[in-house]
Design a protein around this motif. Structure first.
Motif, PDB file in Angstrom:
ATOM      1  N   ALA A   1      -6.735  -6.321  -2.588  1.00 43.74           N
ATOM      2  CA  ALA A   1      -7.159  -5.006  -3.060  1.00 43.74           C
ATOM      3  C   ALA A   1      -6.547  -4.616  -4.393  1.00 43.74           C
ATOM      4  O   ALA A   1      -6.927  -3.594  -4.972  1.00 43.74           O
ATOM      5  CB  ALA A   1      -6.800  -3.955  -2.016  1.00 43.74           C
ATOM      6  N   GLY A   2      -5.594  -5.404  -4.878  1.00 40.77           N
ATOM      7  CA  GLY A   2      -4.905  -5.027  -6.101  1.00 40.77           C
ATOM      8  C   GLY A   2      -3.949  -3.871  -5.901  1.00 40.77           C
ATOM      9  O   GLY A   2      -3.770  -3.032  -6.789  1.00 40.77           O
ATOM     10  N   ALA A   3      -3.313  -3.825  -4.724  1.00 41.64           N
ATOM     11  CA  ALA A   3      -2.385  -2.742  -4.413  1.00 41.64           C
ATOM     12  C   ALA A   3      -1.048  -2.953  -5.119  1.00 41.64           C
ATOM     13  O   ALA A   3      -0.692  -4.067  -5.509  1.00 41.64           O
ATOM     14  CB  ALA A   3      -2.176  -2.632  -2.906  1.00 41.64           C
ATOM     15  N   ASP A   4      -0.296  -1.857  -5.236  1.00 41.72           N
ATOM     16  CA  ASP A   4       0.971  -1.877  -5.960  1.00 41.72           C
ATOM     17  C   ASP A   4       2.177  -2.171  -5.078  1.00 41.72           C
ATOM     18  O   ASP A   4       3.206  -2.618  -5.577  1.00 41.72           O
ATOM     19  CB  ASP A   4       1.188  -0.520  -6.644  1.00 41.72           C
ATOM     20  CG  ASP A   4       0.051  -0.189  -7.592  1.00 41.72           C
ATOM     21  OD1 ASP A   4      -0.028  -0.832  -8.655  1.00 41.72           O
ATOM     22  OD2 ASP A   4      -0.754   0.706  -7.277  1.00 41.72           O
TER      23      ASP A   4
ATOM     24  N   GLY B   1      -2.452   5.154  -7.656  1.00 41.81           N
ATOM     25  CA  GLY B   1      -1.806   3.935  -7.188  1.00 41.81           C
ATOM     26  C   GLY B   1      -2.018   3.732  -5.703  1.00 41.81           C
ATOM     27  O   GLY B   1      -2.303   4.686  -4.962  1.00 41.81           O
ATOM     28  N   LEU B   2      -1.868   2.501  -5.248  1.00 41.56           N
ATOM     29  CA  LEU B   2      -2.204   2.165  -3.868  1.00 41.56           C
ATOM     30  C   LEU B   2      -1.124   1.311  -3.214  1.00 41.56           C
ATOM     31  O   LEU B   2      -0.618   0.368  -3.812  1.00 41.56           O
ATOM     32  CB  LEU B   2      -3.544   1.411  -3.832  1.00 41.56           C
ATOM     33  CG  LEU B   2      -4.041   0.927  -2.461  1.00 41.56           C
ATOM     34  CD1 LEU B   2      -4.306   2.109  -1.539  1.00 41.56           C
ATOM     35  CD2 LEU B   2      -5.302   0.079  -2.626  1.00 41.56           C
ATOM     36  N   GLY B   3      -0.802   1.651  -1.974  1.00 41.58           N
ATOM     37  CA  GLY B   3       0.097   0.854  -1.154  1.00 41.58           C
ATOM     38  C   GLY B   3      -0.543   0.574   0.198  1.00 41.58           C
ATOM     39  O   GLY B   3      -1.515   1.228   0.585  1.00 41.58           O
ATOM     40  N   ILE B   4       0.030  -0.382   0.920  1.00 39.88           N
ATOM     41  CA  ILE B   4      -0.526  -0.825   2.211  1.00 39.88           C
ATOM     42  C   ILE B   4       0.576  -0.872   3.258  1.00 39.88           C
ATOM     43  O   ILE B   4       1.693  -1.346   3.001  1.00 39.88           O
ATOM     44  CB  ILE B   4      -1.147  -2.237   2.094  1.00 39.88           C
ATOM     45  CG1 ILE B   4      -2.248  -2.283   1.020  1.00 39.88           C
ATOM     46  CG2 ILE B   4      -1.672  -2.709   3.451  1.00 39.88           C
ATOM     47  CD1 ILE B   4      -3.459  -1.429   1.310  1.00 39.88           C
ATOM     48  N   ILE B   5       0.249  -0.385   4.469  1.00 37.17           N
ATOM     49  CA  ILE B   5       1.111  -0.609   5.622  1.00 37.17           C
ATOM     50  C   ILE B   5       0.213  -0.909   6.812  1.00 37.17           C
ATOM     51  O   ILE B   5      -0.860  -0.312   6.955  1.00 37.17           O
ATOM     52  CB  ILE B   5       2.023   0.606   5.923  1.00 37.17           C
ATOM     53  CG1 ILE B   5       2.945   0.307   7.106  1.00 37.17           C
ATOM     54  CG2 ILE B   5       1.217   1.865   6.156  1.00 37.17           C
ATOM     55  CD1 ILE B   5       4.003   1.381   7.358  1.00 37.17           C
ATOM     56  N   VAL B   6       0.624  -1.852   7.652  1.00 38.87           N
ATOM     57  CA  VAL B   6      -0.138  -2.157   8.862  1.00 38.87           C
ATOM     58  C   VAL B   6       0.766  -1.941  10.070  1.00 38.87           C
ATOM     59  O   VAL B   6       1.983  -2.103   9.999  1.00 38.87           O
ATOM     60  CB  VAL B   6      -0.699  -3.597   8.852  1.00 38.87           C
ATOM     61  CG1 VAL B   6      -1.551  -3.829   7.617  1.00 38.87           C
ATOM     62  CG2 VAL B   6       0.392  -4.646   8.952  1.00 38.87           C
TER      63      VAL B   6
END
Length: 263
Positions: free
Chosen positions: A107-110, A87-92
């Protein structure tokens, strides 16, 4: 009870994969970054870590720069293709929920992690105010309610600019619409106390412990919280800044073994 995919993992472990600061990066090509992301994501996948949080660390005072957004989105999409089972998550780093959600959408992140979701905080880049309303509105505009929003509550890398207690801020975050909350105190005991007080005040959203989790204490962490975020404890102790491989497979495996005992 929420049905978002990220919260179904047992144990819920999110490993942060830190990217270089693109503003200071001089000698790293896109090919090197792809190799870096794929190599370390494979370590987490082989160890059985269910989720990676791809973490942009480019210091920006305002919205995310177009170049940083483009690189992060490309790497997130690449990671998704190279390691499809995780699974994938994003933080900036930038105070920019539109950027976080745009990258996750592409990206199809969760999930995304948002640091100042409610209230206001002083950060190293200056004051930042709650982004919750903007985040919820933009996610709705994207039609992506399946992207979970994990909101920090009084993140310890910033100083609150108002006097509400962490549990009161947690109520704000829950009412604003965060799908999950991330609580991290000044130290281990403070983190556990914040989680306990949040539960006592009626927080129903999943709570993740956001720092200082190790193989030795992950069982205690998962007994108190619904999930954990980890990174530094799993890194190679002998890694140089120029190394592609930064996370230790054996440490990751032992961490997941300890986490599964509680789950």
């Amino acid at each position: 009870m929420t049905t978002l995919r990220v919260f179904a993992a047992r144990p819920l472990v999110i490993a942060a994969l830190h990217l270089p600061d693109f503003g200071r990066m001089r000698d790293k090509s896109m090919a090197w970054l792809e190799d870096y992301v794929a190599t370390n994501a494979q370590v987490f996948a082989q160890a059985g870590v269910p989720y990676i949080k791809l973490q942009d660390q480019t210091r920006e005072a305002g919205p995310m720069a177009a170049s940083s957004l483009a690189i992060t989105a490309a790497l997130a999409r690449f990671l998704r293709a190279e390691v499809p089972g995780i699974g994938l998550g994003i933080i900036v780093e930038a105070h920019d929920p539109v950027a976080s959600l745009s990258i996750a959408h592409a990206a199809g992140a969760d999930f995304v992690r948002l640091k100042v979701f409610v209230g206001a905080a002083m950060t190293a880049q200056g004051p930042r105010t709650g982004m919750g309303a903007q985040a919820l509105a933009f996610r709705n505009a994207l039609g992506r309610d399946d992207i979970a929003i994990l909101a920090d509550v009084h993140d310890r890398t910033a100083v609150p600019m108002s006097s509400e207690t962490p549990e009161f801020a947690a109520e704000w975050a829950q009412k604003t619409g965060a799908d999950g909350l991330i609580l991290t105190g000044a130290d281990w005991a403070d983190s556990l106390a914040r989680i306990r007080r949040a539960r006592e005040t009626g927080i129903k959203r999943p709570i993740l412990l956001g720092g200082s989790v190790t193989t030795g204490n992950v069982g205690e962490a998962l007994s108190a919280a619904d999930g954990v975020i980890v990174s530094t404890a799993l890194m190679r102790k002998d890694a140089a800044a120029s190394d592609v491989l930064r996370w230790d497979l054996d440490l990751c495996r032992r961490f997941m073994d300890a986490a599964r005992v509680t789950a």
